[in-house]
Design an enzyme around this catalytic site. Structure first.
Site: not given
Ligand code: UD2
Length: 361
Positions: A124, A212-213, A304
């Protein structure tokens, strides 16, 4: 001696006795050599073997799958597959590490069941940039040889890259709404997966893998991960003790896990199971997040935190080791705590990519 035989043969009574002894001897010899064929245990073994081959042939006919019969070495039950890592949880769920499973056996089992796997991924807004690498590497390493439906949830279907897929695999694009905050996008994945599980996934696939992507597959990820419910150990916390886990500790959140409780810390980036179990998990987590929202609280690690609460109360049937969600850059940042790449990590199968949250849309 010759004289005695001649005397006996000339005597009719002795002749009769001689004949009868001879017949008795022949009967005894026949009974002895015939034992092997007449033995009921041996017959039963043959019947069981015949029965088994018919059953297998029937299954092949039913499924329309032709597989060569596998000849395998006897499992060595006395030697543990790995001695340097835990391979079993206290509730007897296997922890999947390189060297703990035989891919050929598992592939045959899942082929016989004609398994179809759904891989859900959200791309997204700016996260669409990760999708091409995600799909390209999934084609190389994810469930190779099995039927796969990629379910791509996006707000911009036109931007989904075109890809030439292997046989038995397809991309299904699902247009969904976006949210202003990345936290909301991440959390609402639970709602969307539960809605689509109920609407269509249960008719189309047997298992769901939710990822996740912003990651790339870098080595084999196959049917060994599949079970009714599975979670993945978070790399950062695998090496740490429970009091360091970033569970939600505030009692008024639905994701609350009290101090002193907990098994593992699971990553939100990779979980899954049967469609029914994933439906239950995502629905429960979404409802809990809605309650939190009404109470003006957001769990420390969003979806999470809720996933961790759910998996504490619904023990997974398999647990994936950090081989399945590794992060070079996180590891680099944590090196002071963790030291050099632990020797327990033999293969890195999935790699989280580095990214910055505040990209322009
Ligand atoms: C962690 C977790 C993630 C989620 C998140 C919650 C890991 C590796 N990942 O990642 O699964 O639980 O914490 O805080 O531990 N996305 C979009 N567009 C956006 C934002 C998010 O498509 O603008 C989707 C996308 O698939 C992404 C996922 O949501 O991979 C999770 O978001 P993130 O990767 O930014 O979260 P992150 O790195 O904090």
């Amino acid at each position: 001696m010759a004289k005695l035989v001649r005397t006996l043969s000339q005597n009719p009574k002795c002749y009769l006795l001689h004949r009868m002894t001879f017949i008795l001897l022949i009967a005894l010899i026949m009974a002895f050599f015939g034992y092997g064929y007449m033995n009921p245990r041996k017959q039963r073994v043959e019947i069981i073997q015949a029965g088994a081959s018919i059953t297998i042939r029937k299954r092949h006919d039913l499924q329309g799958v032709e597989l060569p019969r596998m000849v395998l070495a006897q499992p060595d039950v006395l030697t543990p597959s790995r001695k340097d890592v835990p391979v079993m949880t206290p509730w007897l769920a296997p922890i999947m590490w390189e060297g703990t499973f035989n891919t050929d056996i598992l592939n045959e089992q899942f082929h016989l069941q004609n398994t179809t796997i759904g891989l859900t991924v959200f791309a997204i807004k700016s996260y669409l940039v990760f999708l091409k690498l995600f799909l390209e590497t999934a084609e190389m390493y994810f469930m190779v040889g099995h039927r796969v439906n990629y379910y791509i949830f996006t707000d911009r279907p036109d931007y989904v890259p075109y890809l030439h897929l292997q046989k038995g695999r397809q991309i299904i694009i699902l247009k969904v709404r976006s949210y202003a905050r990345w936290q909301d996008i991440s959390m609402h994945r639970m709602e969307m997966i539960s809605n689509f599980s109920k609407q269509r996934f249960h008719q189309e696939v047997d298992y769901l893998v939710c990822a996740d992507v912003d990651l790339k597959f870098s080595d084999h990820v196959g049917v060994e991960i599949l079970s009714p419910l599975f979670g993945t150990l978070h790399l950062n916390f695998f090496f740490l003790s429970q009091e360091n886990f970033p569970y939600e500790r505030r009692p008024h959140s639905q994701a609350h896990i009290p101090e002193g409780e907990g098994d593992f810390y699971y990553t939100g980036a990779l979980f899954g199971g049967s469609v029914m179990e994933v439906y239950r998990l995502t629905k429960t987590c979404h409802q809990a997040m809605m309650v939190d929202q009404a109470n003006h609280i957001e769990a420390v690690w969003h979806d999470e935190s809720h996933l961790n609460k759910y998996l504490l109360h619904h023990k997974p049937f398999k647990v994936l080791s950090p081989e399945y969600m590794w992060s070079e850059w996180l590891y680099y940042n944590m090196k002071n705590y963790m030291g050099d790449l632990p020797s327990s990590i033999k293969r890195i199968r999935v790699n989280v990519l580095e990214k910055h949250k505040n990209w322009p849309d």
